[in-house]
Design a protein around this motif. Structure first.
Motif, PDB file in Angstrom:
ATOM      1  N   SER A  85      21.416   2.577  -0.801  1.00 63.53           N
ATOM      2  CA  SER A  85      20.021   2.118  -0.797  1.00 63.53           C
ATOM      3  C   SER A  85      19.081   3.260  -1.152  1.00 63.53           C
ATOM      4  N   MET A  86      19.380   4.453  -0.630  1.00 60.01           N
ATOM      5  CA  MET A  86      18.558   5.615  -0.935  1.00 60.01           C
ATOM      6  C   MET A  86      18.522   5.865  -2.438  1.00 60.01           C
ATOM      7  N   SER A  87      19.679   5.753  -3.098  1.00 58.81           N
ATOM      8  CA  SER A  87      19.719   6.014  -4.535  1.00 58.81           C
ATOM      9  C   SER A  87      18.873   5.009  -5.300  1.00 58.81           C
ATOM     10  N   GLN A  88      18.885   3.749  -4.864  1.00 60.57           N
ATOM     11  CA  GLN A  88      18.091   2.739  -5.549  1.00 60.57           C
ATOM     12  C   GLN A  88      16.595   2.973  -5.353  1.00 60.57           C
ATOM     13  N   LEU A  89      16.174   3.232  -4.129  1.00 61.18           N
ATOM     14  CA  LEU A  89      14.751   3.443  -3.851  1.00 61.18           C
ATOM     15  C   LEU A  89      14.232   4.687  -4.562  1.00 61.18           C
ATOM     16  N   ARG A  90      15.017   5.757  -4.542  1.00 60.73           N
ATOM     17  CA  ARG A  90      14.588   6.988  -5.200  1.00 60.73           C
ATOM     18  C   ARG A  90      14.385   6.750  -6.691  1.00 60.73           C
ATOM     19  N   SER A  91      15.326   6.035  -7.296  1.00 59.41           N
ATOM     20  CA  SER A  91      15.210   5.780  -8.734  1.00 59.41           C
ATOM     21  C   SER A  91      13.997   4.914  -9.051  1.00 59.41           C
ATOM     22  N   MET A  92      13.756   3.903  -8.234  1.00 62.96           N
ATOM     23  CA  MET A  92      12.603   3.022  -8.509  1.00 62.96           C
ATOM     24  C   MET A  92      11.286   3.766  -8.357  1.00 62.96           C
ATOM     25  N   LEU A  93      11.193   4.635  -7.344  1.00 68.30           N
ATOM     26  CA  LEU A  93       9.951   5.371  -7.152  1.00 68.30           C
ATOM     27  C   LEU A  93       9.717   6.366  -8.294  1.00 68.30           C
ATOM     28  N   ARG A  94      10.796   6.930  -8.825  1.00 74.32           N
ATOM     29  CA  ARG A  94      10.659   7.810  -9.990  1.00 74.32           C
ATOM     30  C   ARG A  94      10.100   7.051 -11.184  1.00 74.32           C
ATOM     31  N   SER A 105       1.585   3.401  -5.522  1.00 76.43           N
ATOM     32  CA  SER A 105       3.011   3.554  -5.842  1.00 76.43           C
ATOM     33  C   SER A 105       3.891   3.092  -4.690  1.00 76.43           C
ATOM     34  N   LEU A 106       3.531   3.491  -3.450  1.00 80.10           N
ATOM     35  CA  LEU A 106       4.313   3.049  -2.291  1.00 80.10           C
ATOM     36  C   LEU A 106       4.201   1.549  -2.074  1.00 80.10           C
ATOM     37  N   ALA A 107       3.013   0.974  -2.319  1.00 77.82           N
ATOM     38  CA  ALA A 107       2.834  -0.467  -2.146  1.00 77.82           C
ATOM     39  C   ALA A 107       3.708  -1.235  -3.128  1.00 77.82           C
ATOM     40  N   GLN A 108       3.766  -0.759  -4.387  1.00 75.13           N
ATOM     41  CA  GLN A 108       4.611  -1.425  -5.364  1.00 75.13           C
ATOM     42  C   GLN A 108       6.082  -1.289  -4.998  1.00 75.13           C
ATOM     43  N   LEU A 109       6.496  -0.097  -4.568  1.00 79.19           N
ATOM     44  CA  LEU A 109       7.879   0.094  -4.126  1.00 79.19           C
ATOM     45  C   LEU A 109       8.206  -0.805  -2.943  1.00 79.19           C
ATOM     46  N   ASP A 110       7.243  -0.981  -2.047  1.00 83.87           N
ATOM     47  CA  ASP A 110       7.442  -1.828  -0.872  1.00 83.87           C
ATOM     48  C   ASP A 110       7.733  -3.260  -1.289  1.00 83.87           C
ATOM     49  N   ARG A 111       6.944  -3.772  -2.253  1.00 88.02           N
ATOM     50  CA  ARG A 111       7.133  -5.162  -2.688  1.00 88.02           C
ATOM     51  C   ARG A 111       8.489  -5.354  -3.353  1.00 88.02           C
ATOM     52  N   VAL A 112       8.885  -4.400  -4.203  1.00 90.54           N
ATOM     53  CA  VAL A 112      10.171  -4.534  -4.894  1.00 90.54           C
ATOM     54  C   VAL A 112      11.341  -4.412  -3.904  1.00 90.54           C
ATOM     55  N   ALA A 113      11.276  -3.424  -3.021  1.00 88.41           N
ATOM     56  CA  ALA A 113      12.362  -3.222  -2.054  1.00 88.41           C
ATOM     57  C   ALA A 113      12.530  -4.421  -1.150  1.00 88.41           C
ATOM     58  N   ASP A 114      11.401  -5.013  -0.714  1.00 91.59           N
ATOM     59  CA  ASP A 114      11.468  -6.190   0.138  1.00 91.59           C
ATOM     60  C   ASP A 114      12.031  -7.382  -0.622  1.00 91.59           C
ATOM     61  N   GLY A 115      11.560  -7.550  -1.852  1.00 88.55           N
ATOM     62  CA  GLY A 115      12.022  -8.697  -2.632  1.00 88.55           C
ATOM     63  C   GLY A 115      13.500  -8.630  -2.951  1.00 88.55           C
ATOM     64  N   LEU A 116      14.021  -7.439  -3.195  1.00 85.90           N
ATOM     65  CA  LEU A 116      15.446  -7.273  -3.518  1.00 85.90           C
ATOM     66  C   LEU A 116      16.308  -7.033  -2.288  1.00 85.90           C
ATOM     67  N   ALA A 117      15.672  -6.980  -1.101  1.00 88.27           N
ATOM     68  CA  ALA A 117      16.395  -6.766   0.165  1.00 88.27           C
ATOM     69  C   ALA A 117      17.287  -5.528   0.082  1.00 88.27           C
TER      70      ALA A 117
END
Length: 693
Positions: A510-519, A534-546
């Protein structure tokens, strides 16, 4: 001497001969064990019982069931039995004297009532004072002793009489058949040669304590060398015969209790092995295994771990690492575990390949070379080792390690029963060891993935940038922390640090996925984002993809400006606040007016961007909670300690790289993995963007 047993040609027993005996005697008749006789000693010890009643009805105490079972067995197979360990009656029957301790035996007999069982009980409650003992030395006691001797002749037990000067005689023989040594009429050093070397001191101390003034009941368990060549556990019990306040002789019995002792030992060892399941890592698990068998089965035990996948892999010599070592008290101090690999000797290789234990016996202090590493051989010489037992530890059809059990201080080699039990104990720990090894493999995979993703920080003109990551001290805590630094085309820098709930391979993924998306979000300047956006957008994507259940993070954007200043903008999603070390002031944490929620909790929440200017020499540190969290202490205390250490390092002139490494090294017994990334302006670097002053 007539043996009572009820066989043809043997006279019927007249129970009245026990009327005046000081030992408790009862007689039952028939398969339902009708109570046909009790003597006075029995009534005094257990209280009156109804003559003519079935034993099951006469003995109704909760702990009387084994006695009824013994009656059934003796009546059925006509073989005498005895209970040599103390039993207790609470004295609940009417007329009983109260709580008393006793031993008893049961023998098949034939009386005028027909076939039955004669039960004899001996009161082992604390001895009466010298006057009462003197009265017990009447002729009646001697007659009772002779009767008891006749009964004991039907069971496997040596009965003996000893004088204070050490003269000893057998009343019921068996010593020579049991030990293979002739009976000696005097207890001396030659007699003690048959006692296990490690038990001689214990036996002598127990006797000295019993023989002290006033004399008391003697009981001692020790190992005796047998005719078969091995040692077996026996138990000796004796009472003094006192005249005029002086013990004039001792009457005692010695019985073989090896089977009972070994069964109790097996239960204790297997219960102790259960502690292996609480081990957090492989060395700790193997240390628990070694500790489980010392000192009951061996004087010392070391475990050597083989490399994965084991002896079948690759060419070159087979190596092993000593991961655990335990020795009993009184032996030299063991060499420390240095995590060094050693070439496996030929004998150990044969044990691994055959998957069979091997016993090596050698002169005291002269173990054969090449069996174990030199550091272990040196210790075995000092400890006067006499034997080594090598046992392979097999998990899932593969030998993952081998145990080396040593007999030391001139100990005799272990017998077949000891070797069998040692193998059984090591066999029982396969499942917890499998779990520890699997946890180690998972940790290694997660750590490899994590370190592969935590790339080196970029070179930033006009600034010093450094980051460090350190896995936890414990196996399970790995996989959730990350940091990142990205140099953008416009010269600005983004810093990120975060922590994902969980410490396993899933967390690392999960860490690898989140790090890549935030980059990706930070690098895409076609639609510039503030750190909060940037964090708000990452939050929406991470939540949507569980992707993860809970994530804390700090995301910062650093923009170069005039005079070597950098403008820092950051957003914080439930993470420990950044630490600022200003050149001209004390360290302080950059906390907003209110804490904001972590990611993956409420993806529609509005997030805030905070701002601060950094000057040349200022240091900004982002870190994870593994750097400040110590079990049993307040988190605020950890933050204060971090600030003090960081300020001390900065004052000492440490580079940013040295400072980050020092902060991680200062945390002892780290229960969580930890990461830190730092930024420090060093020189003039460009101009401020339009709109900033």
């Amino acid at each position: 001497m007539t043996r009572i047993g009820g066989t043809a040609g043997v006279p019927e027993l007249e129970p009245e001969v026990f009327d005046d005996a000081i030992v408790a005697v009862s007689l039952t008749a028939g398969p339902d064990h009708r109570l046909v006789y009790l003597n006075d000693a029995f009534r005094k010890l257990f209280g009156p019982r109804d003559i003519g009643a079935r034993a099951a009805d006469a003995f109704t105490e909760p702990n009387a069931a084994p006695f009824i079972v013994m009656l059934d067995q003796v009546y059925a197979d006509r073989i005498a039995r005895q209970v040599t360990s103390p039993r207790t009656t609470e004295g609940t029957a009417p007329g009983a004297p109260g709580r008393r301790h006793f031993m008893y035996s049961a023998s098949p007999v034939v009386s005028r009532y027909g076939a039955g069982v004669l039960a004899v009980a001996v009161d082992t409650t604390a001895q009466v004072d010298a006057t009462e003992r003197a009265e017990e030395l009447s002729e009646e006691r001697h007659r009772a002793l002779r009767r008891y001797e006749a009964l004991m002749s039907a069971v496997t037990q040596i009965v003996w009489l000893m004088k204070p000067n050490g003269e000893i005689s057998e009343l019921v023989g068996g010593f020579e058949e049991f030990t293979g040594r002739p009976w000696r009429p005097m207890i001396d050093t030659d007699w003690l040669e048959g006692v296990h070397p490690h038990d001689r001191g214990h036996l002598l101390r127990a006797w000295e304590e019993a023989a002290a003034d006033p004399p008391s009941f003697f009981v001692c368990t020790f190992r005796l060398h047998t005719a078969s060549g091995e040692y077996r556990h026996v138990q000796s019990r004796a009472v003094p015969i006192v005249r005029g306040g002086v013990a004039v002789e001792w009457i005692g019995a010695t019985a073989d209790i090896e089977d009972q002792w070994r069964n109790r030992l097996r239960e204790r060892l297997l219960a102790r092995v259960a502690t292996v399941t609480a081990a957090d890592d492989v060395p700790e698990a193997f240390a628990a295994v070694a500790a489980a068998v010392v000192p009951e089965l061996t004087d010392a035990c070391a475990v050597f771990l083989l490399p994965v996948p084991g002896p079948s892999g690759g060419g070159g010599p087979l190596t092993a690492t000593r991961v655990a070592a335990v020795a009993r008290p009184g032996l030299p101090e063991l060499p420390p575990l240095a995590n060094q690999t050693h070439t496996v000797g030929l004998i150990a290789q044969q044990v691994i390949e055959s998957r069979r234990p091997r016993l090596l016996v050698f002169p005291s202090g002269r173990p054969p070379a090449g069996v174990v590493p030199e550091v272990s051989l040196s210790w075995l010489r000092t400890a006067r080792a006499t034997s080594l037992t090598l046992v392979p530890i097999v998990i899932d059809s593969a030998v993952v390690a081998f145990a080396c059990a040593a007999g030391c201080a001139d100990s005799p080699p272990p017998g077949p029963a000891d070797q069998e039990l040692l193998g059984e104990v090591l066999h029982e720990v396969r499942e917890p060891l499998r779990q520890a090894l699997e946890l180690q493999r998972t940790r290694h995979t997660a750590l490899t993935l994590q370190r592969a993703l935590l790339t080196p920080t970029p070179r930033v003109p006009g600034a010093e940038l450094a980051a460090h990551y350190q896995p936890a001290s414990r196996t399970a805590e790995i996989g959730g922390d990350w940091y990142d630094a990205l140099l953008l085309p416009d010269g600005s820098v983004t810093l990120s640090i975060g922590d994902i709930a969980g410490h396993d391979l899933d967390a690392a993924t999960s860490m690898s996925q989140l790090r890549s998306m935030l980059r990706v979000i930070a690098f895409d300047q076609s639609m510039p984002h503030t750190p909060a956006e940037s964090l708000a957008q990452l939050d929406r994507v991470a939540d949507g993809l569980a992707i993860a259940p809970l994530v804390t993070a700090v995301h910062a954007s650093l923009t170069p400006g005039r005079g070597g200043r950098w403008h820092a903008a950051w957003a914080n999603a439930g993470h420990p606040p950044p630490l600022l070390l200003p050149v001209g002031g004390p360290p302080r944490f950059l906390e907003g007016t209110a804490a904001e929620l972590p990611l993956c909790v409420a993806p529609t929440t509005v997030r805030t961007t905070w701002h601060h200017d950094l000057h040349t020499g200022d240091t900004l540190l982002l870190y994870t909670d593994g750097l400040i969290e110590v079990p049993g202490t307040d988190l605020a205390d950890g933050m204060r300690r971090l600030a003090l250490r960081a300020e001390a390092g900065r004052t000492a002139g440490m580079s940013l790289t040295e400072l980050c490494a020092q902060l991680l090294a200062a945390v002892e017994d780290r229960r969580d993995d930890a990461a830190v990334i730092g930024f420090r302006p060093t020189a003039v670097a460009g101009v401020w963007p339009a709109g900033w002053t």
